[in-house]
Design an enzyme around this catalytic site. Structure first.
Site, PDB file in Angstrom:
ATOM      1  N   ASP A 109      -6.793  -2.193  -7.262  1.00  0.00           N
ATOM      2  CA  ASP A 109      -7.365  -2.821  -6.078  1.00  0.00           C
ATOM      3  C   ASP A 109      -7.653  -4.275  -6.393  1.00  0.00           C
ATOM      4  O   ASP A 109      -7.847  -4.629  -7.556  1.00  0.00           O
ATOM      5  CB  ASP A 109      -8.652  -2.111  -5.641  1.00  0.00           C
ATOM      6  CG  ASP A 109      -8.992  -2.451  -4.200  1.00  0.00           C
ATOM      7  OD1 ASP A 109      -8.441  -1.812  -3.300  1.00  0.00           O
ATOM      8  OD2 ASP A 109      -9.772  -3.396  -3.985  1.00  0.00           O
ATOM      9  N   ARG A 152      -3.310   6.817   1.301  1.00  0.00           N
ATOM     10  CA  ARG A 152      -3.807   7.981   2.040  1.00  0.00           C
ATOM     11  C   ARG A 152      -2.815   8.635   2.997  1.00  0.00           C
ATOM     12  O   ARG A 152      -3.051   9.741   3.448  1.00  0.00           O
ATOM     13  CB  ARG A 152      -5.070   7.600   2.807  1.00  0.00           C
ATOM     14  CG  ARG A 152      -6.267   7.460   1.887  1.00  0.00           C
ATOM     15  CD  ARG A 152      -7.424   6.837   2.602  1.00  0.00           C
ATOM     16  NE  ARG A 152      -7.055   5.494   3.039  1.00  0.00           N
ATOM     17  CZ  ARG A 152      -7.879   4.680   3.672  1.00  0.00           C
ATOM     18  NH1 ARG A 152      -9.085   5.056   3.976  1.00  0.00           N
ATOM     19  NH2 ARG A 152      -7.474   3.469   4.025  1.00  0.00           N
ATOM     20  N   TYR A 182     -15.228 -11.029   0.072  1.00  0.00           N
ATOM     21  CA  TYR A 182     -15.869  -9.731  -0.197  1.00  0.00           C
ATOM     22  C   TYR A 182     -17.136  -9.899  -1.035  1.00  0.00           C
ATOM     23  O   TYR A 182     -18.132  -9.191  -0.840  1.00  0.00           O
ATOM     24  CB  TYR A 182     -14.890  -8.789  -0.916  1.00  0.00           C
ATOM     25  CG  TYR A 182     -13.850  -8.211   0.020  1.00  0.00           C
ATOM     26  CD1 TYR A 182     -14.166  -7.143   0.865  1.00  0.00           C
ATOM     27  CD2 TYR A 182     -12.564  -8.732   0.081  1.00  0.00           C
ATOM     28  CE1 TYR A 182     -13.223  -6.615   1.734  1.00  0.00           C
ATOM     29  CE2 TYR A 182     -11.614  -8.216   0.945  1.00  0.00           C
ATOM     30  CZ  TYR A 182     -11.948  -7.155   1.770  1.00  0.00           C
ATOM     31  OH  TYR A 182     -11.027  -6.641   2.634  1.00  0.00           O
ATOM     32  N   ARG A 186       0.825  -1.219   0.000  1.00  0.00           N
ATOM     33  CA  ARG A 186       0.000   0.000   0.000  1.00  0.00           C
ATOM     34  C   ARG A 186       0.852   1.260   0.000  1.00  0.00           C
ATOM     35  O   ARG A 186       0.494   2.257   0.629  1.00  0.00           O
ATOM     36  CB  ARG A 186      -0.951   0.016   1.202  1.00  0.00           C
ATOM     37  CG  ARG A 186      -1.894  -1.169   1.270  1.00  0.00           C
ATOM     38  CD  ARG A 186      -3.052  -0.957   0.304  1.00  0.00           C
ATOM     39  NE  ARG A 186      -4.106  -1.930   0.537  1.00  0.00           N
ATOM     40  CZ  ARG A 186      -5.293  -1.637   1.061  1.00  0.00           C
ATOM     41  NH1 ARG A 186      -5.576  -0.416   1.392  1.00  0.00           N
ATOM     42  NH2 ARG A 186      -6.185  -2.573   1.217  1.00  0.00           N
ATOM     43  N   ARG A 233      -6.640  11.999  -5.432  1.00  0.00           N
ATOM     44  CA  ARG A 233      -7.914  11.303  -5.224  1.00  0.00           C
ATOM     45  C   ARG A 233      -9.059  12.315  -5.262  1.00  0.00           C
ATOM     46  O   ARG A 233     -10.118  12.046  -5.830  1.00  0.00           O
ATOM     47  CB  ARG A 233      -7.884  10.579  -3.879  1.00  0.00           C
ATOM     48  CG  ARG A 233      -9.097   9.698  -3.617  1.00  0.00           C
ATOM     49  CD  ARG A 233      -9.031   9.241  -2.165  1.00  0.00           C
ATOM     50  NE  ARG A 233      -9.972   8.189  -1.843  1.00  0.00           N
ATOM     51  CZ  ARG A 233     -11.248   8.398  -1.585  1.00  0.00           C
ATOM     52  NH1 ARG A 233     -11.747   9.610  -1.677  1.00  0.00           N
ATOM     53  NH2 ARG A 233     -12.036   7.388  -1.267  1.00  0.00           N
TER      54      ARG A 233
HETATM   55  O1  CP3 Z   1       0.074  -1.259  -2.608  1.00  0.00           O
HETATM   56  C1  CP3 Z   1      -0.275  -0.315  -3.318  1.00  0.00           C
HETATM   57  O2  CP3 Z   1       0.191   0.856  -3.176  1.00  0.00           O
HETATM   58  C2  CP3 Z   1      -1.240  -0.561  -4.459  1.00  0.00           C
HETATM   59  C3  CP3 Z   1      -2.584  -0.268  -4.118  1.00  0.00           C
HETATM   60  C4  CP3 Z   1      -3.525  -1.253  -3.427  1.00  0.00           C
HETATM   61  C5  CP3 Z   1      -4.786  -0.810  -2.978  1.00  0.00           C
HETATM   62  N1  CP3 Z   1      -5.480  -1.892  -2.549  1.00  0.00           N
HETATM   63  C6  CP3 Z   1      -5.264   0.579  -3.023  1.00  0.00           C
HETATM   64  C7  CP3 Z   1      -6.377   1.003  -2.163  1.00  0.00           C
HETATM   65  C8  CP3 Z   1      -3.443  -2.620  -3.161  1.00  0.00           C
HETATM   66  C9  CP3 Z   1      -2.285  -3.583  -3.376  1.00  0.00           C
HETATM   67  C10 CP3 Z   1      -4.694  -3.010  -2.625  1.00  0.00           C
HETATM   68  C11 CP3 Z   1      -5.038  -4.396  -2.272  1.00  0.00           C
HETATM   69  C12 CP3 Z   1      -6.221  -4.651  -1.441  1.00  0.00           C
HETATM   70  N2  CP3 Z   1      -7.467  -4.071  -1.525  1.00  0.00           N
HETATM   71  C13 CP3 Z   1      -6.303  -5.668  -0.464  1.00  0.00           C
HETATM   72  C14 CP3 Z   1      -5.220  -6.642  -0.143  1.00  0.00           C
HETATM   73  C15 CP3 Z   1      -4.071  -6.019   0.564  1.00  0.00           C
HETATM   74  C16 CP3 Z   1      -4.252  -5.926   2.021  1.00  0.00           C
HETATM   75  O3  CP3 Z   1      -4.080  -4.807   2.533  1.00  0.00           O
HETATM   76  O4  CP3 Z   1      -4.463  -6.957   2.650  1.00  0.00           O
HETATM   77  C17 CP3 Z   1      -7.604  -5.621   0.089  1.00  0.00           C
HETATM   78  C18 CP3 Z   1      -8.123  -6.508   1.196  1.00  0.00           C
HETATM   79  C19 CP3 Z   1      -8.321  -4.629  -0.602  1.00  0.00           C
HETATM   80  C20 CP3 Z   1      -9.762  -4.269  -0.438  1.00  0.00           C
HETATM   81  C21 CP3 Z   1      -9.934  -2.862  -0.045  1.00  0.00           C
HETATM   82  N3  CP3 Z   1      -9.750  -1.792  -0.899  1.00  0.00           N
HETATM   83  C22 CP3 Z   1     -10.306  -2.361   1.222  1.00  0.00           C
HETATM   84  C23 CP3 Z   1     -10.562  -3.223   2.434  1.00  0.00           C
HETATM   85  C24 CP3 Z   1     -10.331  -0.957   1.122  1.00  0.00           C
HETATM   86  C25 CP3 Z   1     -10.773   0.041   2.166  1.00  0.00           C
HETATM   87  C26 CP3 Z   1      -9.966   0.059   3.366  1.00  0.00           C
HETATM   88  C27 CP3 Z   1      -8.610   0.661   3.154  1.00  0.00           C
HETATM   89  O5  CP3 Z   1      -7.599   0.021   3.508  1.00  0.00           O
HETATM   90  O6  CP3 Z   1      -8.555   1.791   2.682  1.00  0.00           O
HETATM   91  C28 CP3 Z   1      -9.953  -0.622  -0.208  1.00  0.00           C
HETATM   92  C29 CP3 Z   1      -9.778   0.720  -0.768  1.00  0.00           C
HETATM   93  C30 CP3 Z   1      -8.374   1.086  -1.154  1.00  0.00           C
HETATM   94  N4  CP3 Z   1      -7.557   0.345  -1.950  1.00  0.00           N
HETATM   95  C31 CP3 Z   1      -7.700   2.288  -0.831  1.00  0.00           C
HETATM   96  C32 CP3 Z   1      -6.453   2.237  -1.457  1.00  0.00           C
HETATM   97  C33 CP3 Z   1      -5.376   3.290  -1.469  1.00  0.00           C
HETATM   98  C34 CP3 Z   1      -8.260   3.430  -0.006  1.00  0.00           C
HETATM   99  C35 CP3 Z   1      -9.244   4.145  -0.835  1.00  0.00           C
HETATM  100  C36 CP3 Z   1      -9.246   5.600  -0.536  1.00  0.00           C
HETATM  101  O7  CP3 Z   1      -8.448   6.333  -1.147  1.00  0.00           O
HETATM  102  O8  CP3 Z   1     -10.076   5.989   0.281  1.00  0.00           O
END
Ligand code: CP3
Length: 352
Positions: free
Chosen positions: A77, A31, A154, A27, A40
Site C-alpha cells: 500500500d 477484493r 493522508y 489494484r 485476507r
Molecule cells: O495494484 C495492486 O494490486 C497492488 C495493491 C495496492 C493497494 N493499494 C492494495 C490495497 C496499491 C497499488 C495500492 C495503492 C493505494 N493505496 C493508493 C493509490 C492508488 C489509487 O487507487 O489511487 C491509495 C490512495 C491507497 C490508500 C488506500 N489503501 C485506501 C484509500 C484504501 C481503502 C479503500 C480501498 O480502495 O480499499 C486502502 C486499502 C487497500 N489497499 C486495499 C487494497 C487491496 C483494500 C483493503 C482491504 O482488503 O479491505
C-alpha cells in the site's frame, strides 16, 4: 538486456515495437477476487497481509493465475511510508485507512524522520524479493509508492477525505511547513523505490491519486515538483537509472506536458483524458498508460470488448501504449469480465 520471458511491458514503456499491447490493472490484486478475500480473512486484517511476505506474495500472484496479465504489481500500500514514520496506521473493513497520530502542526512535522528502510520497511523488500523469485522471469514486477503530495494528504487529514480541508488549510496558511513535510516524503519515496529495485522490481510507478484536487499553480508547487525530484534521484543513481518510471496523477491530463518534462518514462492517463490528445501533447517523449473507465467492467462482455477497441483506437497505431484502467479496479467487478477485457486487449491489438 532483459531476461524476462514476457517483456512487452518494458518494451512498450520504452516505446519499442511489441507483438500486442501489454495490459495490467491498477489494484489487480484485491477484493473483487474471492481468493483475495479468503487470504485476507486468513491474515486477519489488511496490514498483516501487507506485512507477511508469504501472504503478500500469494495475493500478488492470484490475478496472474486467472488472467493473461503482462505484469505483476507488488501487493502493498502507499501508506507503508507514513506507517513506518510512526503515525499508527489501521485499515478497517469498509472504513478505509486511518492514522492514530495525524500530523496537526509544524512541531509534528519537525519531529518526523525519513524511515530506516531496512528496519522499518524491510517486510516490503522481503515481499519484493520473494515475488521476484517466484515469478522467475515470467513477467516484470512493478514496485510503487504514493506521491509525496498524496501521502501528505493522508498524513494531515488522518483518513480519506472529500474536501481536503486540513491539508489545504496547511498549504495556504503555512506553505513552508507543508514543503518541509514534502521534502521528508520526497527523500523517503526515492529511497523506498530504489530499495524495491534492489530487491527485484523491474518497473516503478508513483501514484499521485490526489494531485488532481489542486489548482493549476499549486499542482506544480506541491505535487509535481516533489515527484520530479524523486524521479531525478532515481535517474541519477547508477542502480535505478535504467528502470522505467510511470507517473500517474489522477485528473492530471491538463499537466501532461510538464509531467513529461519530469524525466519519467510514462504517464498514467485516467479516462477523462483522450489518449490521442495526450499523445499529441507529449509526442515521443514518454509512453502512455491507460485508460478504460473502470466502470465499463460492470457492463456486459460485448460492451467491454467494444470499449477496449475504442481505447486502442484512441491511442492509434504506433508504439508506447500500455493498456490499463483509468484508475483502480473496484470491489464489485465480476472477475470473468476482467478476463474478457484482458483477452480483448491482446486479440484486438495483435500486430500481424
Ligand atoms: O495494484 C495492486 O494490486 C497492488 C495493491 C495496492 C493497494 N493499494 C492494495 C490495497 C496499491 C497499488 C495500492 C495503492 C493505494 N493505496 C493508493 C493509490 C492508488 C489509487 O487507487 O489511487 C491509495 C490512495 C491507497 C490508500 C488506500 N489503501 C485506501 C484509500 C484504501 C481503502 C479503500 C480501498 O480502495 O480499499 C486502502 C486499502 C487497500 N489497499 C486495499 C487494497 C487491496 C483494500 C483493503 C482491504 O482488503 O479491505
Amino acid at each position: 538486456m532483459s531476461k524476462l520471458r514476457n517483456d512487452r511491458l518494458l518494451r512498450a514503456l520504452r516505446r519499442k515495437p511489441v507483438d500486442c499491447t501489454p495490459v495490467w490493472i491498477m489494484r489487480q490484486a484485491g477484493r473483487y477476487l474471492p481468493e483475495y478475500r479468503e487470504t485476507r480473512k486468513q491474515a486477519g486484517d489488511f496490514l498483516t497481509l501487507c506485512k507477511t511476505p508469504e501472504l503478500a506474495c500469494e495475493v500478488t500472484l492470484q490475478p496472474l493465475r486467472r488472467f493473461d496479465l503482462d505484469a505483476a504489481i507488488v501487493f502493498s500500500d502507499i501508506l507503508t511510508i507514513p506507517d513506518a514514520m510512526g503515525l499508527g496506521l489501521s485499515v478497517n473493513e469498509g472504513e478505509g485507512p486511518r492514522f492514530e497520530r495525524a500530523i496537526d502542526s509544524k512541531t509534528a512535522i519537525d519531529a518526523l524522520r525519513v524511515p530506516e528502510l531496512e528496519d522499518d520497511l524491510g517486510y516490503v523488500f522481503d515481499a519484493v524479493r520473494m515475488i521476484h523469485h517466484v515469478l522467475d522471469g515470467s513477467v516484470p514486477l512493478i514496485g510503487f509508492a504514493g506521491s509525496p503530495w498524496t501521502l501528505a494528504t493522508y498524513m494531515v487529514e488522518g483518513q480519506s477525505t472529500r474536501d481536503f480541508a486540513r491539508i489545504k488549510a496547511l498549504m495556504f496558511e503555512q506553505p513552508q511547513a507543508l514543503h518541509a513535510l514534502l521534502d521528508i516524503l520526497t527523500e523517503s519515496v526515492s529511497g523506498y523505490l530504489a530499495a524495491q529495485v534492489k530487491a527485484g522490481a523491474d518497473v516503478l510507478m508513483i501514484f499521485d491519486t490526489w494531485g488532481g484536487v489542486l489548482s493549476h499553480t499549486e499542482y506544480r508547487e506541491f505535487s509535481l515538483s516533489a515527484m520530479r525530484r524523486s524521479v531525478e534521484a532515481l535517474k541519477s543513481d547508477e542502480m535505478t537509472r535504467h528502470i522505467p518510471v510511470i507517473l500517474f496523477t489522477k485528473g492530471g491530463g491538463q499537466w501532461f506536458k510538464e509531467m513529461a518534462d519530469s524525466g519519467c518514462d510514462a504517464l498514467g492517463c485516467d479516462w477523462t483524458t483522450s489518449l490521442a490528445i495526450a499523445r499529441d501533447t507529449v509526442g515521443k517523449r514518454v509512453a502512455l498508460q491507460g485508460n478504460l473507465d473502470p466502470a465499463v467492467l460492470y457492463a456486459s462482455p460485448d460492451v467491454i470488448e467494444r470499449a477496449v477497441e475504442s481505447v486502442l483506437d484512441d491511442f492509434g497505431a504506433g508504439d508506447g501504449h500500455v493498456f490499463n484502467l483509468g484508475h483502480g479496479i473496484t470491489p464489485g467487478v465480476n472477475p470473468d469480465h476482467v478476463r474478457v477485457m484482458v483477452d480483448a486487449v491482446h486479440q484486438k491489438s495483435a500486430r500481424s
